[in-house]
Design an enzyme around this catalytic site. Structure first.
Site, short mmCIF file in Angstrom:
data_model
loop_
_atom_site.label_atom_id
_atom_site.label_comp_id
_atom_site.label_asym_id
_atom_site.label_seq_id
_atom_site.Cartn_x
_atom_site.Cartn_y
_atom_site.Cartn_z
CB THR A 52 -2.64 -8.61 5.07
OG1 THR A 52 -3.25 -9.57 4.21
CG2 THR A 52 -1.86 -9.35 6.14
CE1 TYR A 140 -7.03 -9.11 -2.97
CE2 TYR A 140 -6.67 -7.22 -1.54
CZ TYR A 140 -6.83 -8.58 -1.71
OH TYR A 140 -6.81 -9.41 -0.62
CE LYS A 169 -3.69 -10.14 -2.53
NZ LYS A 169 -3.65 -9.46 -1.20
#
Length: 307
Positions: A52, A140, A169
């Site tokens: 992000t 992740y 995640k």
């Protein structure tokens, strides 16, 4: 570290921070204000230079400076879990080492993108990264962006091989993955929701936190949701889930982080600028986001008054 200690340290809301830009450079003034806003809301963790945060377009010195800046701003008030992934294992190892040197408390390592390695390749990749650091490592898995998913059995192998691989995640879009991961790895494996809209279902199945995009915009509400769940106030947690639902969905009307940056710009918190090949959201979607943000702001104010 016991499971209770891990869950305490890695439980809660971890904000996947955007990287604000101004005229092509990192806007440190906006960044500092965004971080402070997160800390004031009571987030448990900050995730600088993740996906992000447009890490793929950040130079090494920019990433190092942002991690160090985040650690300094956090001052122990929140855990700093730095993004340290790449689609090249050697580069990933270098990023992990640099993140540790810059003051990160943990690292978040996304699966190699484009390459689409096998599960054996993922084991080799993450093993080299974990061996390069003493920091806790969060895997992740985001198959929609990377084209490969980390199998639960692969997580179990990695957890057994490396004591510092402590969780994942999970951003595959399916709550059933929580049960699969817990079956393979046991309840000592830390699971974060990587999809804001699935935070409450994930928590109900055994996850302990969320690595959140929408928390850039609504940190207070995300923290309140997780805290309500933790103390057993499921009705309030559900109301908060419903409150942020439309805003959460709107964060992905275009590729992340375009919408969240647009929302922050609409709220006068940071600019919408991104680095190519990413460009700001379309005018139509900006207008749509403005309407959503307006409804959310009004609804949240009313909700807080009802407390």
């Amino acid at each position: 570290m016991t499971m209770d200690e891990l869950a305490s340290r890695f439980g809660g809301v971890f904000t996947a921070l955007i990287t604000p830009f101004k005229d092509g450079e990192v806007d440190t003034v906006a960044y500092d204000a965004l971080v402070e806003r997160q800390l004031e809301a009571g987030v448990a963790g900050l995730v600088p230079v993740g996906t992000t945060g447009e890490a793929a377009t950040l130079a090494d010195d920019e990433a190092d400076a942002l991690i160090a800046r985040t650690a300094r701003l956090a001052g122990g008030r929140a855990l700093v879990m730095a993004g340290a992934g790449a689609n090249d294992t050697k580069k990933t190892v270098e990023k992990v080492k640099r993140a540790e040197a810059a003051g990160a408390d943990a690292v978040l390592i996304v699966t190699p993108y484009y390459n689409k390695p096998t599960q054996a390749g993922l084991i080799a990749h993450y093993s080299m990264a974990a061996a390069a650091t003493s920091l806790p490592v969060m895997l992740y898995s985001v198959p929609g962006r990377c084209g490969v998913e980390i199998a639960p059995e692969t997580c179990a192998v990695l957890m057994e091989k490396h004591a510092n691989i402590i969780g994942i995640k999970e951003a595959g879009g399916s709550a059933s993955r929580v049960t699969q991961l817990r079956a393979a790895c046991g309840d000592q494996f830390i699971i974060h929701s990587g999809d804001d809209g699935l935070t409450l279902p994930f928590l109900s199945l055994g996850a302990v936190g969320v690595t959140s995009v929408v928390a850039n915009v609504a940190p207070r509400e995300m923290v309140q949701l997780v805290e309500a769940w933790k103390r057993g106030d499921t009705a309030r947690a559900l109301k908060l889930h419903e409150l942020i639902s439309e805003l959460t969905d709107s964060m992905f009307i275009e590729s992340n982080p375009g919408p969240v940056k647009a929302a922050l710009a609409l709220a006068n918190l940071a600019g919408p600028e991104m680095r190519l090949p990413m460009v700001p959201v379309s005018a139509d979607n900006r207008e749509r986001l403005s309407a959503v943000l307006g409804r959310f702001t009004s609804a949240s104010a009313a909700f807080q008054e009802m407390r």
